[in-house]
Design a protein around this motif. Structure first.
Motif, PDB file in Angstrom:
ATOM      1  N   VAL A 171       0.889  -1.286   0.243  1.00 53.72           N
ATOM      2  CA  VAL A 171      -0.013   0.070  -0.127  1.00 53.72           C
ATOM      3  C   VAL A 171       0.876   1.315   0.009  1.00 53.72           C
ATOM      4  CG1 VAL A 171      -1.671   1.401   1.298  1.00 53.72           C
ATOM      5  CG2 VAL A 171      -2.017  -1.149   1.132  1.00 53.72           C
ATOM      6  N   GLY A 172       2.120   1.275   0.813  1.00 54.10           N
ATOM      7  CA  GLY A 172       2.825   2.353   0.808  1.00 54.10           C
ATOM      8  C   GLY A 172       3.489   2.640  -0.462  1.00 54.10           C
ATOM      9  N   GLY A 173       3.804   1.500  -1.225  1.00 49.13           N
ATOM     10  CA  GLY A 173       4.508   1.695  -2.449  1.00 49.13           C
ATOM     11  C   GLY A 173       3.512   2.431  -3.707  1.00 49.13           C
ATOM     12  N   ILE A 174       2.295   1.831  -3.443  1.00 50.23           N
ATOM     13  CA  ILE A 174       1.099   2.348  -4.389  1.00 50.23           C
ATOM     14  C   ILE A 174       0.985   3.851  -3.887  1.00 50.23           C
ATOM     15  CG2 ILE A 174      -1.359   2.145  -4.913  1.00 50.23           C
ATOM     16  CD1 ILE A 174      -0.915  -0.809  -4.400  1.00 50.23           C
ATOM     17  N   TRP A 175       0.948   4.353  -2.723  1.00 49.98           N
ATOM     18  CA  TRP A 175       0.795   5.631  -2.374  1.00 49.98           C
ATOM     19  C   TRP A 175       1.798   6.343  -2.838  1.00 49.98           C
ATOM     20  CZ3 TRP A 175       3.580   8.623   1.415  1.00 49.98           C
ATOM     21  CH2 TRP A 175       2.606   9.939   1.783  1.00 49.98           C
ATOM     22  N   ILE A 176       3.136   5.880  -2.642  1.00 53.20           N
ATOM     23  CA  ILE A 176       4.038   6.678  -3.179  1.00 53.20           C
ATOM     24  C   ILE A 176       4.107   7.144  -4.859  1.00 53.20           C
ATOM     25  CG2 ILE A 176       6.655   6.457  -3.632  1.00 53.20           C
ATOM     26  CD1 ILE A 176       6.980   5.271  -1.046  1.00 53.20           C
ATOM     27  N   GLY A 177       3.961   5.843  -5.486  1.00 48.49           N
ATOM     28  CA  GLY A 177       3.832   5.948  -6.707  1.00 48.49           C
ATOM     29  C   GLY A 177       2.765   7.188  -7.254  1.00 48.49           C
ATOM     30  N   GLY A 178       1.306   6.821  -6.497  1.00 48.40           N
ATOM     31  CA  GLY A 178       0.273   7.581  -6.915  1.00 48.40           C
ATOM     32  C   GLY A 178       0.565   9.093  -6.708  1.00 48.40           C
ATOM     33  N   ARG A 179       1.167   9.567  -5.557  1.00 49.90           N
ATOM     34  CA  ARG A 179       1.300  10.758  -5.254  1.00 49.90           C
ATOM     35  C   ARG A 179       2.258  11.434  -6.428  1.00 49.90           C
ATOM     36  NH1 ARG A 179      -0.042  13.068  -0.371  1.00 49.90           N
ATOM     37  NH2 ARG A 179       1.892  14.314  -0.522  1.00 49.90           N
ATOM     38  N   ALA A 180       3.290  10.598  -6.713  1.00 48.07           N
ATOM     39  CA  ALA A 180       4.284  11.007  -7.648  1.00 48.07           C
ATOM     40  C   ALA A 180       3.538  11.476  -9.038  1.00 48.07           C
ATOM     41  CB  ALA A 180       5.284   9.804  -8.030  1.00 48.07           C
ATOM     42  N   LEU A 181       2.670  10.507  -9.408  1.00 45.21           N
ATOM     43  CA  LEU A 181       1.690  10.871 -10.636  1.00 45.21           C
ATOM     44  C   LEU A 181       0.880  11.953 -10.647  1.00 45.21           C
ATOM     45  CD1 LEU A 181       0.758   7.212 -11.475  1.00 45.21           C
ATOM     46  CD2 LEU A 181       2.193   8.549 -12.798  1.00 45.21           C
ATOM     47  N   LEU A 182       0.315  12.128  -9.421  1.00 46.08           N
ATOM     48  CA  LEU A 182      -0.582  13.347  -9.170  1.00 46.08           C
ATOM     49  C   LEU A 182       0.334  14.673  -8.927  1.00 46.08           C
ATOM     50  CD1 LEU A 182      -3.378  11.704  -6.885  1.00 46.08           C
ATOM     51  CD2 LEU A 182      -3.407  12.469  -9.504  1.00 46.08           C
ATOM     52  N   ARG A 183       1.620  14.512  -8.789  1.00 45.87           N
ATOM     53  CA  ARG A 183       2.619  15.546  -8.668  1.00 45.87           C
ATOM     54  C   ARG A 183       2.213  16.274  -7.341  1.00 45.87           C
ATOM     55  NH1 ARG A 183       2.754  18.240 -14.711  1.00 45.87           N
ATOM     56  NH2 ARG A 183       3.030  16.065 -15.778  1.00 45.87           N
ATOM     57  N   LYS A 184       2.105  15.346  -6.372  1.00 47.64           N
ATOM     58  CA  LYS A 184       1.818  15.881  -4.805  1.00 47.64           C
ATOM     59  C   LYS A 184       2.966  16.782  -4.341  1.00 47.64           C
ATOM     60  CE  LYS A 184      -2.532  14.966  -4.179  1.00 47.64           C
ATOM     61  NZ  LYS A 184      -3.568  16.099  -3.833  1.00 47.64           N
ATOM     62  N   TYR A 185       4.277  16.164  -4.819  1.00 47.53           N
ATOM     63  CA  TYR A 185       5.451  16.838  -4.437  1.00 47.53           C
ATOM     64  C   TYR A 185       5.398  18.363  -4.718  1.00 47.53           C
ATOM     65  CZ  TYR A 185       6.318  16.323  -9.408  1.00 47.53           C
ATOM     66  OH  TYR A 185       6.368  16.170 -10.670  1.00 47.53           O
ATOM     67  N   ARG A 186       4.820  18.832  -5.182  1.00 46.98           N
ATOM     68  CA  ARG A 186       4.705  20.174  -5.919  1.00 46.98           C
ATOM     69  C   ARG A 186       4.224  21.132  -4.808  1.00 46.98           C
ATOM     70  NH1 ARG A 186       2.900  22.414 -11.452  1.00 46.98           N
ATOM     71  NH2 ARG A 186       4.737  21.269 -12.906  1.00 46.98           N
ATOM     72  N   ASP A 187       3.644  20.589  -3.893  1.00 48.66           N
ATOM     73  CA  ASP A 187       2.930  21.340  -2.630  1.00 48.66           C
ATOM     74  C   ASP A 187       4.239  21.700  -1.773  1.00 48.66           C
ATOM     75  OD1 ASP A 187       0.489  20.868  -3.716  1.00 48.66           O
ATOM     76  OD2 ASP A 187      -0.079  19.389  -2.555  1.00 48.66           O
ATOM     77  N   LYS A 188       5.199  20.789  -1.787  1.00 51.09           N
ATOM     78  CA  LYS A 188       6.332  21.106  -0.759  1.00 51.09           C
ATOM     79  C   LYS A 188       7.652  21.943  -1.391  1.00 51.09           C
ATOM     80  CE  LYS A 188       5.302  16.630   1.222  1.00 51.09           C
ATOM     81  NZ  LYS A 188       6.067  15.308   1.612  1.00 51.09           N
ATOM     82  N   LEU A 189       7.381  22.402  -3.041  1.00 50.52           N
ATOM     83  CA  LEU A 189       8.494  22.841  -3.509  1.00 50.52           C
ATOM     84  C   LEU A 189       8.254  24.499  -3.616  1.00 50.52           C
ATOM     85  CD1 LEU A 189       9.049  20.241  -6.093  1.00 50.52           C
ATOM     86  CD2 LEU A 189      10.754  20.744  -4.207  1.00 50.52           C
ATOM     87  N   ARG A 190       9.408  25.379  -3.590  1.00 56.09           N
ATOM     88  CA  ARG A 190       9.137  26.395  -4.182  1.00 56.09           C
ATOM     89  C   ARG A 190       9.146  26.863  -5.576  1.00 56.09           C
ATOM     90  NH1 ARG A 190      10.080  28.990   0.897  1.00 56.09           N
ATOM     91  NH2 ARG A 190      11.253  27.911   2.379  1.00 56.09           N
ATOM     92  N   LEU A 191       8.032  26.654  -6.131  1.00 61.32           N
ATOM     93  CA  LEU A 191       7.994  26.658  -7.542  1.00 61.32           C
ATOM     94  C   LEU A 191       8.174  27.887  -7.985  1.00 61.32           C
ATOM     95  CD1 LEU A 191       4.707  24.216  -7.978  1.00 61.32           C
ATOM     96  CD2 LEU A 191       7.155  23.469  -8.218  1.00 61.32           C
TER      97      LEU A 191
END
Length: 279
Positions: A171-191
């Motif tokens: 489940v954690g792996g699916i969560w990691i991959g899903g968040r990457a596909l949805l580009r959730k990391y952008r919330d943590k970046l100074r775009l």
């Protein structure tokens, strides 16, 4: 000023210190250290995919051995270990004071930070022990997985514990991959500090790297579940064996090469996080 106001002022001062330049530096050093490890693991896995270096472990131990064999390898190992200590301290500050973001103080976020703190503390210790010549980098990930699985299977309800842990990793792996596909990391970046070209580069490395990382986690969790069902600890696989298993599918070494390239990209993405992550 009354005692309550003094206490509140003290807490605010401590929180400002925790979010100060020292913590930011520790976080960025830790993310960069993580990037080095993923770059090396991905590079080792690529060599295996193309038929070279089959005896080298494509995991943390293999990455440390690769560094140790280079000029100034000892210095690099110490720097890597210190960077990972910084990562652990940064996560500890998130446990105590909360992380960046509107929900950074919630119990869920603090628990996740605590788990990451514990993980990176162990990794930092193993790297520093390796650098000091008194450790083996935590040992082979495959041996660790089999040994831990064997010990847990001997416990009452051990099969259920291993199966649930494995399912959680899936489940954690699916969560990691899903968040990457949805580009959730952008919330943590100074775009706003990035040019359009850099943002595209970050998206490529963040999505591809995150999906590859999630796939490896999910596969490792699946092997743990299989070990529990078959009651065979040897079915459990660490990072190295999990990566090699991709080459044993019908897609052959090409799939391993794709996953390995994704891990290299995640290493590059970690460097981008070290530069632009909100801390």
């Amino acid at each position: 000023m009354n005692a309550s106001a003094l206490a509140r002022s003290g807490r605010m001062g401590a929180e400002r210190a925790a979010r100060g330049s020292g913590t930011r530096g520790a976080a960025r050093a830790g993310l960069a250290a993580r990037g080095v490890i993923y770059l090396l693991v991905g590079a080792l896995a690529l060599q295996i995919a193309f038929g070279d270096n089959k005896t080298r472990q494509a995991d943390r131990q293999g990455a440390l051995a690769e560094i140790a064999g280079r000029p100034f390898g000892s210095v690099l190992l110490w720097a890597l270990g210190i960077g990972l200590v910084g990562m652990a301290l940064w996560r500890l500050s998130e446990v105590v004071f909360g992380s960046v973001g509107p929900d950074g103080r919630k119990a869920k976020k603090r628990l996740m930070a605590l788990a990451r703190c514990a993980f990176y503390s162990f990794v930092a210790y193993s790297v520093l022990a390796f650098a000091a010549g008194s450790g083996d980098g935590g040992g082979s990930s495959d041996e660790q997985s089999r040994d831990v699985t064997a010990r847990v299977l001997e416990l009452p309800a051990g099969r259920w514990i291993v199966a649930l842990a494995g399912a959680g990793i899936v489940v954690g792996g699916i969560w990691i991959g899903g968040r990457a596909l949805l580009r959730k990391y952008r919330d943590k970046l100074r775009l706003g500090q990035m040019s359009p070209r850099v943002r595209r580069m970050v998206d490529v490395t963040g999505v591809a790297g995150g999906v590859a990382r999630g796939l490896v986690f999910a596969a490792a969790g699946g092997f743990a579940v299989r070990a529990a069902v078959d009651y065979e600890p040897d079915r459990a696989k660490g990072l190295d064996d999990t990566l090699r298993s991709f080459a044993e599918t019908s897609a052959g070494p090409g799939l391993l090469a794709c996953v390995a390239a994704g891990l290299v990209l995640f290493g590059v993405f970690s460097f981008a996080m070290a530069r632009w992550r909100k801390v």
